[in-house]
Write an enzyme that holds these catalytic residues in place. Structure first.
Site, PDB file in Angstrom:
ATOM      1  N   SER A 292      -2.055   1.872 -10.519  1.00  0.00           N
ATOM      2  CA  SER A 292      -0.833   1.687  -9.620  1.00  0.00           C
ATOM      3  C   SER A 292      -1.133   2.476  -8.435  1.00  0.00           C
ATOM      4  O   SER A 292      -1.894   3.498  -8.644  1.00  0.00           O
ATOM      5  CB  SER A 292       0.444   2.241 -10.500  1.00  0.00           C
TER       6      SER A 292
ATOM      7  N   TYR B 213       5.418   8.078 -16.177  1.00  0.00           N
ATOM      8  CA  TYR B 213       4.587   6.811 -15.492  1.00  0.00           C
ATOM      9  C   TYR B 213       3.485   7.661 -14.543  1.00  0.00           C
ATOM     10  O   TYR B 213       2.374   7.206 -14.815  1.00  0.00           O
ATOM     11  CB  TYR B 213       5.549   6.116 -14.889  1.00  0.00           C
TER      12      TYR B 213
HETATM   13  C1  BGC Z   1       5.693   0.338 -10.589  1.00  0.00           C
HETATM   14  C2  BGC Z   1       7.012  -0.634  -9.872  1.00  0.00           C
HETATM   15  C3  BGC Z   1       7.019  -0.138  -8.567  1.00  0.00           C
HETATM   16  C4  BGC Z   1       5.867  -0.184  -7.686  1.00  0.00           C
HETATM   17  C5  BGC Z   1       5.766   0.416  -6.546  1.00  0.00           C
HETATM   18  C6  BGC Z   1       4.527   0.077  -9.827  1.00  0.00           C
HETATM   19  O1  BGC Z   1       3.577   0.603 -10.343  1.00  0.00           O
HETATM   20  O2  BGC Z   1       5.383  -0.521 -11.858  1.00  0.00           O
HETATM   21  O3  BGC Z   1       8.116  -0.256 -10.627  1.00  0.00           O
HETATM   22  O4  BGC Z   1       7.985  -0.861  -7.945  1.00  0.00           O
HETATM   23  O5  BGC Z   1       4.806   0.697  -8.518  1.00  0.00           O
HETATM   24  O6  BGC Z   1       6.508   1.614  -6.393  1.00  0.00           O
END
Ligand code: BGC
Length: 255
Positions: free
Chosen positions: A143, A156
């Site tokens: 991410s 996360y």
């Molecule tokens: C997350 C999303 C978020 C996006 C941008 C992703 O890794 O799972 O929930 O909207 O990042 O912030």
């Protein structure tokens, strides 16, 4: 056909980014193992789309993150398909809470799927690759939050930051086996993981205002990047992160 004769396993491919990757790899000739929490109708639907794309595969259920489950998933995939060449560690979850309120159970759940899952599924995959003489590619769906703080999502970001360093380490340790390891860092992509945000008009407008390309990502945008990293076109690419975020990560301006 960029993946003719190859077999890929995509974790969490019953929906969202995982499904798009599974179908994209199949369209380039790969046979694809659809892995999801259970052998459910969503996973079967992904397999149907793989077949529509002209390839084939199978569905394997398993809640990624328990090392025994991860090893069992890899073993079943090898048994069903004969071999594995590509592993896409896509399964991922997030839980929203202020840092002060994060429970141990939620922390364990998030780190379990995102980090432990990537760790032990790749370990089992690499052992298989070693047994069959080497050669393969691992693509982790990380991410932008492997770099960027994400208030209210501390567990996360902890998992995604750790996935960055795990990827770098694995790329070095697995290079002698001919395994390349890379991350894809999606930005805001329209999938079930951020359904709550996407249904909140104000929050969505604010988010779009922060993305230089002024649109959400599509699962297919990520799938194209995964195809590249899985294919021989990326033969000299390992240990790196490819950002697919419309420019979100480095966007800063003073009005
Ligand atoms: C997350 C999303 C978020 C996006 C941008 C992703 O890794 O799972 O929930 O909207 O990042 O912030």
């Amino acid at each position: 056909m960029r993946l003719q004769g190859k077999v890929a396993l995509v974790t969490g491919s019953g929906q969202g980014i995982g499904r798009a990757i599974a179908v994209r790899l199949a369209g380039e000739g790969a046979r694809v193992v659809v892995e999801d929490r259970s052998d459910n109708t969503a996973a079967e639907e992904t397999l149907a789309r793989i077949r529509q794309a002209g390839s084939d595969g199978c569905v394997i259920g398993g809640d990624i993150g328990d090392a025994r489950v991860d090893a069992r998933v890899i073993a079943q995939a090898v048994e069903a398909m004969g071999r594995l060449d590509v592993l896409v560690n896509n399964a991922g979850i997030e839980k929203r809470a202020d840092f002060l309120d994060v429970t141990e159970a939620d922390f364990d759940a998030v780190l379990g799927v995102n980090l432990r899952g990537t760790f032990f599924t790749t370990q089992a995959f690499a052992r298989h690759v070693q047994d069959r003489g080497g050669g393969g590619a691992v693509v982790n769906i990380s991410s932008v939050h492997e770099e960027l703080p994400f208030p209210h999502f501390a567990s996360y970001v902890a998992s995604k930051g750790a996935m960055k360093m795990l990827m770098r380490n694995m790329s070095i340790e697995l290079a002698p086996l001919g395994i390349r390891v890379n991350n894809i860092a999606p930005g805001a992509v329209k999938t079930p993981i951020n359904a709550a945000l996407l249904s909140n008009g104000k929050a969505l407008d604010a988010l779009l205002g922060n993305i230089p390309l002024r649109r959400l990502g599509r699962p297919e945008d990520v799938a194209d990047a995964a195809l590249f990293l899985a294919s021989d076109e990326a033969a000299y690419v390992t240990g790196t992160t490819l950002f697919v975020d419309g420019g979100l990560l480095w966007n800063y301006a003073e009005q």
